[in-house]
Design a protein around this motif. Sequence first.
Motif, mmCIF file in Angstrom:
data_model
loop_
_atom_site.group_PDB
_atom_site.id
_atom_site.type_symbol
_atom_site.label_atom_id
_atom_site.label_comp_id
_atom_site.label_asym_id
_atom_site.label_seq_id
_atom_site.Cartn_x
_atom_site.Cartn_y
_atom_site.Cartn_z
ATOM 1 N N ILE A 9 1.041 -1.154 -0.135
ATOM 2 C CA ILE A 9 0.154 -0.093 0.005
ATOM 3 C C ILE A 9 0.743 1.264 -0.146
ATOM 4 N N ILE A 10 1.934 1.216 0.626
ATOM 5 C CA ILE A 10 2.938 2.250 0.786
ATOM 6 C C ILE A 10 3.352 2.950 -0.503
ATOM 7 N N ASN A 11 2.943 4.142 -0.698
ATOM 8 C CA ASN A 11 3.336 4.871 -2.143
ATOM 9 C C ASN A 11 2.594 4.523 -3.121
ATOM 10 N N THR A 12 1.353 4.179 -2.970
ATOM 11 C CA THR A 12 0.424 3.954 -4.179
ATOM 12 C C THR A 12 -0.977 4.952 -3.703
ATOM 13 N N GLU A 13 -1.825 4.714 -4.504
ATOM 14 C CA GLU A 13 -3.141 5.633 -4.200
ATOM 15 C C GLU A 13 -3.775 5.248 -3.078
ATOM 16 N N ARG A 14 -3.490 4.376 -2.408
ATOM 17 C CA ARG A 14 -4.137 4.065 -1.178
ATOM 18 C C ARG A 14 -3.437 4.567 0.100
ATOM 19 N N ASP A 15 -2.298 5.125 -0.183
ATOM 20 C CA ASP A 15 -1.596 5.908 0.828
ATOM 21 C C ASP A 15 -1.758 7.345 0.911
ATOM 22 N N ILE A 16 -2.433 7.966 1.631
ATOM 23 C CA ILE A 16 -2.904 9.271 1.559
ATOM 24 C C ILE A 16 -2.316 10.050 2.650
ATOM 25 N N GLU A 17 -1.556 11.116 2.111
ATOM 26 C CA GLU A 17 -0.902 11.927 3.214
ATOM 27 C C GLU A 17 -2.125 13.206 3.425
ATOM 28 N N TRP A 18 -2.437 13.266 4.849
ATOM 29 C CA TRP A 18 -3.502 14.122 5.101
ATOM 30 C C TRP A 18 -3.270 15.437 5.920
ATOM 31 N N GLY A 19 -2.030 15.608 5.971
ATOM 32 C CA GLY A 19 -1.730 16.992 6.681
ATOM 33 C C GLY A 19 -1.074 16.794 7.810
ATOM 34 N N ASN A 20 -0.996 15.844 8.712
ATOM 35 C CA ASN A 20 -0.526 15.736 9.856
ATOM 36 C C ASN A 20 -0.419 14.320 9.920
ATOM 37 N N GLY A 21 -0.210 13.559 8.887
ATOM 38 C CA GLY A 21 -0.076 11.925 8.828
ATOM 39 C C GLY A 21 -0.291 11.330 7.599
ATOM 40 N N GLN A 22 -0.313 9.899 7.795
ATOM 41 C CA GLN A 22 -0.595 9.261 6.356
ATOM 42 C C GLN A 22 -1.809 8.114 6.738
ATOM 43 N N SER A 23 -2.788 7.950 5.772
ATOM 44 C CA SER A 23 -3.813 7.162 6.013
ATOM 45 C C SER A 23 -3.362 6.043 5.019
ATOM 46 N N ARG A 24 -3.381 4.772 5.353
ATOM 47 C CA ARG A 24 -3.058 3.793 4.525
ATOM 48 C C ARG A 24 -4.219 2.912 4.484
ATOM 49 N N ARG A 25 -4.888 2.915 3.272
ATOM 50 C CA ARG A 25 -6.190 2.122 3.116
ATOM 51 C C ARG A 25 -6.326 0.869 2.545
ATOM 52 N N PHE A 26 -6.541 -0.170 3.557
ATOM 53 C CA PHE A 26 -6.429 -1.465 3.172
ATOM 54 C C PHE A 26 -7.750 -1.983 2.587
ATOM 55 N N LEU A 27 -8.969 -1.417 2.992
ATOM 56 C CA LEU A 27 -10.127 -1.466 2.267
ATOM 57 C C LEU A 27 -10.683 -0.419 2.104
ATOM 58 N N LEU A 28 -11.642 -0.468 0.790
ATOM 59 C CA LEU A 28 -12.160 1.039 0.322
ATOM 60 C C LEU A 28 -13.466 0.398 -0.148
ATOM 61 N N ALA A 29 -14.482 1.250 -0.816
ATOM 62 C CA ALA A 29 -15.936 0.838 -1.126
ATOM 63 C C ALA A 29 -15.512 -0.120 -2.249
ATOM 64 N N ARG A 30 -14.717 0.054 -3.191
ATOM 65 C CA ARG A 30 -14.498 -0.813 -4.277
ATOM 66 C C ARG A 30 -14.180 -2.094 -4.155
#
Length: 125
Positions: A9-30
């Motif tokens: 997940i790291i450094n893909t479209e599932r790894d979101i920088e949100w201002g004060n950190g990172q959100s690594r998204r294992f599961l999404l709606a799709r």
Amino acid sequence: MIIRTLNEIINTERDIEWGNGQSRRFLLARDGMKFSLTDTLIEANTESLLEYRNHMEACYCVEGEGEVEVDGKIYPIQPGTMYALDKNDKHYLRAKTTLRLICVFTPSLQGHESHQLSNSKSSCY
């Protein structure tokens, strides 16, 4: 069956920088699970004013130390602490050290959502 590793997940479209950190998204709606699962890092010595208007969220701390404040009441966060924002609560999240939270969102995140931290440090999604 869905299997993902953090390294995938790291450094893909599932790894979101949100201002004060990172959100690594294992599961999404799709992924079709009707909830999202994230591995979220919050940078040490940061404060974020957050509000999830469209999602319920539960977080479980696995690393670090901080606090969450809701309606003027402060709750300490440390490994083994879970907190759930069951009323779409506007809240301050403060990290004393780098925090690592495992978070569940319902309904599922689409994937593109990110916190919009402004001068007021306010965020919604």
